[in-house]
Design a protein around this motif. Structure first.
Motif, mmCIF file in Angstrom:
data_model
loop_
_atom_site.group_PDB
_atom_site.id
_atom_site.type_symbol
_atom_site.label_atom_id
_atom_site.label_comp_id
_atom_site.label_asym_id
_atom_site.label_seq_id
_atom_site.Cartn_x
_atom_site.Cartn_y
_atom_site.Cartn_z
ATOM 1 N N GLY A 117 -44.783 -35.527 -35.872
ATOM 2 C CA GLY A 117 -45.360 -35.577 -34.727
ATOM 3 C C GLY A 117 -47.048 -35.679 -34.771
ATOM 4 O O GLY A 117 -47.301 -35.785 -35.784
ATOM 5 N N VAL A 118 -47.476 -35.672 -33.760
ATOM 6 C CA VAL A 118 -48.889 -36.042 -33.788
ATOM 7 C C VAL A 118 -49.906 -34.850 -33.210
ATOM 8 O O VAL A 118 -49.578 -34.372 -32.368
ATOM 9 C CB VAL A 118 -49.488 -37.182 -32.638
ATOM 10 C CG1 VAL A 118 -51.054 -37.247 -32.653
ATOM 11 C CG2 VAL A 118 -48.811 -38.438 -33.372
ATOM 12 N N MET A 119 -50.701 -34.279 -34.347
ATOM 13 C CA MET A 119 -51.348 -33.062 -34.089
ATOM 14 C C MET A 119 -52.466 -33.463 -33.016
ATOM 15 O O MET A 119 -53.127 -34.280 -33.432
ATOM 16 C CB MET A 119 -51.855 -32.459 -35.304
ATOM 17 C CG MET A 119 -52.267 -31.140 -35.134
ATOM 18 S SD MET A 119 -51.085 -29.941 -34.819
ATOM 19 C CE MET A 119 -51.514 -28.950 -33.706
ATOM 20 N N GLU A 120 -52.729 -32.559 -31.960
ATOM 21 C CA GLU A 120 -53.747 -32.586 -31.098
ATOM 22 C C GLU A 120 -54.281 -31.245 -30.814
ATOM 23 O O GLU A 120 -53.640 -30.484 -30.223
ATOM 24 C CB GLU A 120 -53.232 -33.582 -29.860
ATOM 25 C CG GLU A 120 -52.681 -34.762 -29.933
ATOM 26 C CD GLU A 120 -52.191 -35.283 -28.451
ATOM 27 O OE1 GLU A 120 -53.052 -35.811 -27.611
ATOM 28 O OE2 GLU A 120 -51.242 -35.404 -28.548
ATOM 29 N N LEU A 121 -55.674 -31.384 -30.654
ATOM 30 C CA LEU A 121 -56.461 -30.349 -30.522
ATOM 31 C C LEU A 121 -57.782 -30.454 -29.873
ATOM 32 O O LEU A 121 -57.981 -31.599 -29.583
ATOM 33 C CB LEU A 121 -57.237 -29.533 -31.894
ATOM 34 C CG LEU A 121 -55.984 -28.975 -32.965
ATOM 35 C CD1 LEU A 121 -56.706 -28.400 -34.178
ATOM 36 C CD2 LEU A 121 -55.161 -28.138 -32.414
ATOM 37 N N MET A 122 -58.114 -29.494 -28.551
ATOM 38 C CA MET A 122 -59.198 -29.758 -27.947
ATOM 39 C C MET A 122 -60.249 -28.648 -28.632
ATOM 40 O O MET A 122 -60.009 -27.329 -28.642
ATOM 41 C CB MET A 122 -58.952 -29.201 -26.512
ATOM 42 C CG MET A 122 -60.069 -29.321 -25.432
ATOM 43 S SD MET A 122 -60.486 -31.179 -25.568
ATOM 44 C CE MET A 122 -59.342 -31.798 -24.490
ATOM 45 N N ILE A 123 -61.298 -29.361 -29.167
ATOM 46 C CA ILE A 123 -62.252 -28.451 -29.782
ATOM 47 C C ILE A 123 -63.589 -28.579 -29.251
ATOM 48 O O ILE A 123 -64.168 -29.706 -29.146
ATOM 49 C CB ILE A 123 -62.294 -28.810 -31.224
ATOM 50 C CG1 ILE A 123 -60.902 -28.450 -31.853
ATOM 51 C CG2 ILE A 123 -63.538 -28.031 -31.824
ATOM 52 C CD1 ILE A 123 -60.839 -29.213 -33.298
ATOM 53 N N ASP A 124 -64.097 -27.758 -28.616
ATOM 54 C CA ASP A 124 -65.527 -27.761 -27.894
ATOM 55 C C ASP A 124 -65.633 -28.980 -27.015
ATOM 56 O O ASP A 124 -66.577 -29.664 -26.991
ATOM 57 C CB ASP A 124 -66.678 -28.082 -28.822
ATOM 58 C CG ASP A 124 -66.778 -26.492 -29.821
ATOM 59 O OD1 ASP A 124 -66.575 -25.595 -29.114
ATOM 60 O OD2 ASP A 124 -67.412 -26.535 -31.142
#
Length: 249
Positions: free
Chosen positions: A36-43
């Motif tokens: 799968g595709v790793m997705e993060l919200m950072i700042d």
């Protein structure tokens, strides 16, 4: 006797629509997707890391997961002292074939066996590979440029729309040369490279949901499956069919 390294490996899974709260840690953290595709919200910024890439977070970086589909992933928790040898900024790292093999092997080890000498030596190899990994600010960066942002929105809305660079320049009332220059400055890559990356990110998500190769190619605007397969192999190192097989393995 092999010492215990200040690095901890954790295997995790995200299910669709799972809620996450924002958090930060006093250690460095690496997110690496197995499937799968790793997705993060950072700042406030959206970071994406498809297969063969990972997201590095220095200590005390506030973040949360926003993955849209099921993702199986690993995190490496790295002691603040050891984290100083890595970037002091959030970035996306390219994962070498050696590191892929090491992390895949460690993922299959029981948690209580990660401290044995042979596995500790493999963690040292993984850390050494991180020190040598090439990096970028983001695999699929965003832009606030008034000429580039509308085109990225167009790509996100309809990937099947295959406008030429000349047509895209006309939309934002500029020349092809100016548009190319501003894309490189804002994104660190051409618009066509950005679009290819977006296609592969969308493709992995669709394949993970069970879409056929043919339907995925059609949805992404390819006139033939062979053209889609060629693009996917170039960016991911495997064909779409092999990618689906690996996910089921």
């Amino acid at each position: 006797m092999t010492p215990i390294l200040p690095i901890r490996l954790m295997s995790r899974k995200i299910v669709p629509k799972q809620d996450f709260i924002g958090l930060s840690h006093d250690y460095g953290e690496l997110y690496y997707s197995l499937h799968g595709v790793m997705e993060l919200m950072i700042d406030g910024q959206h970071y994406i890391a498809p297969k063969h890439h990972c997201i590095w977070l220095p200590p005390n970086t506030w973040h949360y997961c926003i993955c849209q589909n099921e993702v199986h992933f690993l995190t490496l928790h790295i002691d603040p002292i050891w984290a100083k040898a890595l970037s002091d900024k959030v970035c996306v790292l390219t994962v070498s074939s050696l590191m892929q093999s090491v992390l895949g092997y460690l993922h299959n080890q029981p948690q209580d066996r990660l401290d044995i000498p042979s596995n500790q030596r493999l963690l040292q190899v993984a850390y050494d590979q991180l020190l040598q990994a090439s990096s970028s600010d983001n695999y699929l960066p965003g832009s606030n440029d008034p000429m580039i942002a509308p085109i990225l929105d167009l790509f996100n809305t309809n990937l099947a729309d295959d406008k030429s660079l000349k047509q895209l320049a006309k939309i934002v009332n500029t020349t092809e040369r100016t548009l190319m220059r501003r894309a490189i400055k804002s994104l660190g890559m051409s618009l066509m490279e950005w679009k290819l990356r977006l296609r592969v990110v969308k493709a992995t998500a669709m394949l993970n949901q069970g879409f056929s190769v043919e339907r995925t190619a059609l949805e992404l605007g390819y006139s033939s499956s062979s053209a889609f397969i060629s693009m996917f192999r170039k960016l991911m190192g495997v064909t779409p069919g092999e990618f689906r097989h690996q996910r089921k393995a």
